[in-house]
Design an enzyme around this catalytic site. Structure first.
Site, short mmCIF file in Angstrom:
data_model
loop_
_atom_site.label_atom_id
_atom_site.label_comp_id
_atom_site.label_asym_id
_atom_site.label_seq_id
_atom_site.Cartn_x
_atom_site.Cartn_y
_atom_site.Cartn_z
N CYS A 1 0.83 -1.21 0.00
CA CYS A 1 0.00 0.00 0.00
C CYS A 1 0.87 1.27 0.00
O CYS A 1 1.46 1.60 -1.01
CB CYS A 1 -0.98 -0.06 1.17
SG CYS A 1 -2.42 0.96 0.88
N HIS B 1 -3.36 -5.15 1.59
CA HIS B 1 -2.67 -5.40 2.86
C HIS B 1 -2.67 -6.89 3.21
O HIS B 1 -3.52 -7.33 3.98
CB HIS B 1 -3.39 -4.67 4.00
CG HIS B 1 -3.19 -3.19 3.99
ND1 HIS B 1 -2.23 -2.56 4.73
CD2 HIS B 1 -3.85 -2.22 3.32
CE1 HIS B 1 -2.29 -1.25 4.53
NE2 HIS B 1 -3.27 -1.01 3.67
N GLU C 1 -0.91 -8.37 5.24
CA GLU C 1 -0.64 -8.54 6.68
C GLU C 1 -1.92 -8.45 7.51
O GLU C 1 -1.90 -8.77 8.70
CB GLU C 1 0.41 -7.52 7.16
CG GLU C 1 -0.08 -6.10 7.38
CD GLU C 1 -0.32 -5.31 6.10
OE1 GLU C 1 -0.20 -5.88 4.99
OE2 GLU C 1 -0.66 -4.11 6.21
#
Ligand code: GLN
Length: 188
Positions: A79, A168, A170
């Site tokens: 991002c 994202h 994560e």
């Protein structure tokens, strides 16, 4: 093998949690002295690219990191991290400018810009993708390999030892993209 996570701002702790789950050693890069320790890969997290860019300069992290990235240090930008690596940034200023992509910041609008998708990631398969005020890649140069698209927009790509995602990984349960990056660039 040791991975440095830029920890000035944004979603750095979440990357650390993924690396913990994968059993990979990692540490946070907050100031210049942190670069004295050896590391084999670098994660640039999501957050606010303008704030990170300013902090990188103010803390004298920009020059040494740019040098290492240009020298081929494996780097994974998510991002805002994608924006930091882009050669050209629509709606912002370039930072490391090491990857031949044009990033469009806040490309989906500031308020309605957060959404979830499931798409195919080249070399992995179908994965969840969480977008938060995300950019997309408006243009990719010849040396760039596109790895994923959603709605006809490029949202993941690689060039040399650099991997970027507009989403994202994560924040999702899947560890696949981190595993992909580590396998491809760090455990040859
Ligand atoms: N909109 C942010 C920027 O331009 C990126 C958002 C994110 O990293 N989730 O830097």
């Amino acid at each position: 093998m040791r991975i440095g996570i830029l920890a000035l701002q944004g979603a750095f702790a979440e990357h650390g949690a993924v690396l913990d789950r994968l059993g990979e050693e990692h540490f946070e890069i907050r100031r210049r002295a942190d670069l004295e320790d050896d590391f084999d890969g670098l994660i640039l997290p999501g957050g606010e690219s303008t704030a990170m860019r300013k902090l990188l300069c103010d803390l004298n992290l920009f020059d040494p990191l740019r040098e290492r990235i240009r020298a081929g240090l494996p780097v994974f930008g998510t991002c805002a991290g994608l924006i930091l690596l882009a050669r050209e940034v629509e709606g912002g200023l370039p930072c490391f400018a090491s990857m031949d992509i044009r990033a469009r910041r806040n490309a989906y609008g500031r308020q309605l810009g957060s959404f979830y998708a499931e798409e195919t990631f080249d070399g992995i398969g179908r994965i969840p993708m969480t977008f938060i005020r995300a950019p997309y890649i408006a243009e990719a140069g010849k040396g760039v390999q596109v790895l994923a698209e959603t709605g006809g927009r490029i949202v993941a790509a690689r060039q040399g030892s650099q991997l970027v995602t507009a989403f994202h990984p994560e924040l999702d349960e899947s560890l696949a993209v981190h595993r992909f990056w580590i396998k491809l660039f760090l455990k040859k």
